[in-house]
Design an enzyme around this catalytic site. Structure first.
Site, mmCIF file in Angstrom:
data_model
loop_
_atom_site.group_PDB
_atom_site.id
_atom_site.type_symbol
_atom_site.label_atom_id
_atom_site.label_comp_id
_atom_site.label_asym_id
_atom_site.label_seq_id
_atom_site.Cartn_x
_atom_site.Cartn_y
_atom_site.Cartn_z
ATOM 1 N N LEU A 96 20.813 -31.137 0.208
ATOM 2 C CA LEU A 96 19.558 -30.447 0.528
ATOM 3 C C LEU A 96 19.637 -28.938 0.302
ATOM 4 C CD1 LEU A 96 18.414 -32.320 3.782
ATOM 5 C CD2 LEU A 96 17.925 -32.892 1.411
ATOM 6 N N GLU A 156 11.516 -34.986 2.282
ATOM 7 C CA GLU A 156 12.222 -35.611 1.151
ATOM 8 C C GLU A 156 12.791 -36.976 1.512
ATOM 9 O OE1 GLU A 156 14.470 -33.769 -1.844
ATOM 10 O OE2 GLU A 156 14.059 -31.722 -1.188
ATOM 11 N N GLU A 185 0.843 -1.207 0.000
ATOM 12 C CA GLU A 185 0.000 0.000 0.000
ATOM 13 C C GLU A 185 0.876 1.255 0.000
ATOM 14 O OE1 GLU A 185 0.042 -2.608 1.978
ATOM 15 O OE2 GLU A 185 -1.855 -2.955 2.999
ATOM 16 N N ARG A 217 10.262 -44.466 5.687
ATOM 17 C CA ARG A 217 9.605 -44.546 7.002
ATOM 18 C C ARG A 217 9.144 -43.184 7.492
ATOM 19 N NH1 ARG A 217 9.463 -49.307 9.460
ATOM 20 N NH2 ARG A 217 10.884 -50.907 8.657
ATOM 21 N N ARG A 242 20.618 -25.384 -5.784
ATOM 22 C CA ARG A 242 21.887 -25.160 -6.482
ATOM 23 C C ARG A 242 21.742 -24.499 -7.844
ATOM 24 N NH1 ARG A 242 22.270 -29.763 -3.760
ATOM 25 N NH2 ARG A 242 21.775 -31.291 -5.362
HETATM 26 C C1 AOF Z 1 3.920 -7.182 4.266
HETATM 27 N N1 AOF Z 1 3.718 -6.535 3.091
HETATM 28 O O1 AOF Z 1 2.471 -5.411 1.691
HETATM 29 C C2 AOF Z 1 1.502 -6.133 3.696
HETATM 30 C C3 AOF Z 1 1.714 -6.849 4.920
HETATM 31 O O2 AOF Z 1 6.695 -6.467 10.183
HETATM 32 P P1 AOF Z 1 5.899 -5.747 9.145
HETATM 33 O O3 AOF Z 1 5.570 -4.332 9.573
HETATM 34 O O4 AOF Z 1 6.501 -5.802 7.785
HETATM 35 O O5 AOF Z 1 4.454 -6.460 9.083
HETATM 36 C C4 AOF Z 1 4.267 -7.720 8.489
HETATM 37 C C5 AOF Z 1 2.777 -8.074 8.509
HETATM 38 O O6 AOF Z 1 2.019 -7.022 7.905
HETATM 39 C C6 AOF Z 1 2.409 -9.304 7.702
HETATM 40 O O7 AOF Z 1 2.513 -10.487 8.440
HETATM 41 C C7 AOF Z 1 0.951 -9.038 7.356
HETATM 42 O O8 AOF Z 1 0.118 -9.414 8.442
HETATM 43 C C8 AOF Z 1 0.862 -7.527 7.248
HETATM 44 N N2 AOF Z 1 0.723 -7.023 5.824
HETATM 45 N N3 AOF Z 1 2.937 -7.341 5.138
HETATM 46 O O9 AOF Z 1 5.026 -7.630 4.513
HETATM 47 C C9 AOF Z 1 2.576 -6.004 2.764
HETATM 48 N N4 AOF Z 1 0.328 -5.586 3.388
HETATM 49 ZN ZN ZN Z 2 0.963 -2.784 6.064
#
Ligand code: AOF
Ligand code: ZN
Length: 342
Positions: A197, A277, A46, A281, A200
């Site tokens: 793992l 992976e 946003e 078992r 690469r």
């Molecule tokens: C994002 N990108 O465009 C939107 C998010 O630690 P912050 O401030 O980056 O917050 C992360 C959280 O913000 C994320 O888990 C989600 O709930 C909300 N929205 N996060 O990284 C974005 N709109």
């Molecule tokens: Zn946000």
């Protein structure tokens, strides 16, 4: 919203543990600005979109299309919902509500409270399958992947590594690894296959955490390939460990490591996706525990006959009644089948 979703995709692979998010600002029939979340810790979609406006005053009375509910919390960045109210956005169309309990509806509340018209669609869930799953089910989304012969074996003889599939399947499985935050194998697979793992053949910002379930970590041979690369390793050992480990290795020892314990640990650490992976078992155990959400199988055109281990080796037959075959394709001389739980 379609455009916002395409923009979100540009952040794929760079935002973990955050979701990928895209945003478009519209007035009348004009697109004024486009934005997306570029990288973990950086501006949210946003804010990125607002920054692309020729003049911030243009936001007044505009509509924002955003693939995820605007956030309401102070995290690495201040709350987007508040920002949208301040710049005078009139309407917000949201692709999906945020399952993160920090936000979960509170973003919409802030917007509505400020008199912004809010419309919530359910259109963009597929952008962040493991993010959504993690917050809803409190464990990572689990994918099981294996290659087998036409007669269902993973090797020609027990205790040896057999090369089953070709180049295209190899490339596909590398691609799969780039989308995972952790990869887990059992002790036998570590010893017999001696895998690295790692990813690469494709550049990746977040190499998956390599997890190995073992009985006694102190008996492991440190010359194995996994210890020769720097990507993080997490050893889950049943017996207690007293050894000095190389710096990329973290050890958690002295627990049984039931599938439930493993899931709890990964949840606590914020691991949203897990790839299993092998071996036979470990695969049977996670399947029997009902913890496998997706199954990817490569089938190679060979028959091993008598020897070798079956791909899944457990006590009882398992019903896949609640799984659906979602994709089947040919990769070189091999076949790939993908099943998902309903
Ligand atoms: C994002 N990108 O465009 C939107 C998010 O630690 P912050 O401030 O980056 O917050 C992360 C959280 O913000 C994320 O888990 C989600 O709930 C909300 N929205 N996060 O990284 C974005 N709109
Ligand atoms: Zn946000």
């Amino acid at each position: 919203m379609q455009l916002a979703s395409e923009l979100a995709q540009k952040g794929r692979g760079h935002t973990w543990t955050n979701p990928i998010v895209g945003a478009v600002i519209v007035k009348g029939d004009k697109i004024l600005a486009c934005g997306y979340h570029h990288q973990f810790g950086k501006a949210h979609a946003e804010i990125d979109a607002l920054a692309q406006l020729a003049d911030i005053k243009l936001a007044r009375g505009a509509t924002m299309y955003v693939t995820l509910e605007p956030c309401s919390h102070y995290g690495k960045t201040p709350p987007c919902a508040v920002k949208l109210t301040k710049v005078g956005i009139a309407r917000v169309v949201i692709g999906q509500l945020d399952p993160n309990p920090l936000v979960a509806g509170k973003g919409c509340q802030i917007l509505r409270h400020a008199g912004i018209q809010v419309t919530v669609l359910q259109q963009t869930e597929q952008l962040n399958p493991s993010y959504n799953f993690f917050y809803r089910h409190h464990r990572p989304l689990v994918t099981l992947k294996y290659a087998m012969s036409l007669d269902g074996k993973i090797n020609a003889k027990t205790g040896i590594r057999s090369k089953l599939t070709g180049k295209a399947a190899y490339q596909d499985s590398q691609q799969l690894r780039t989308q995972q935050q952790a990869i887990l194998i059992g002790e036998q697979t570590l010893k017999v296959d001696n895998p690295q793992l790692t990813v690469r053949t494709i550049a990746t910002a977040y190499p998956p955490l390599r997890i190995v379930l073992v009985n006694d970590a102190d008996q492991l041979d440190l010359r194995q390939q996994i210890f020769q690369t720097n990507e993080a390793i997490l050893l889950l050992s049943r017996r207690r460990s007293f050894r000095q480990w190389p710096q990329q290795v973290e050890i958690q020892s002295g627990y049984d490591w039931s599938t439930k314990q493993v899931m709890q640990l990964l949840y606590q650490r914020g691991v949203q996706s897990l790839l299993i992976e092998g071996g036979s078992r470990v695969q049977a155990t996670f399947l029997a525990a009902g913890l496998v959400d997706r199954i990817i199988v490569y089938i190679a055109p060979v028959i091993y006959g008598g020897g070798g281990l079956p791909a899944v080796y457990g006590e009882k037959a398992l019903s896949l009644a609640n799984y659906q075959l979602v994709k089947q394709q040919q990769l070189g001389n091999d076949y790939r089948f993908e099943l998902r739980r309903n």
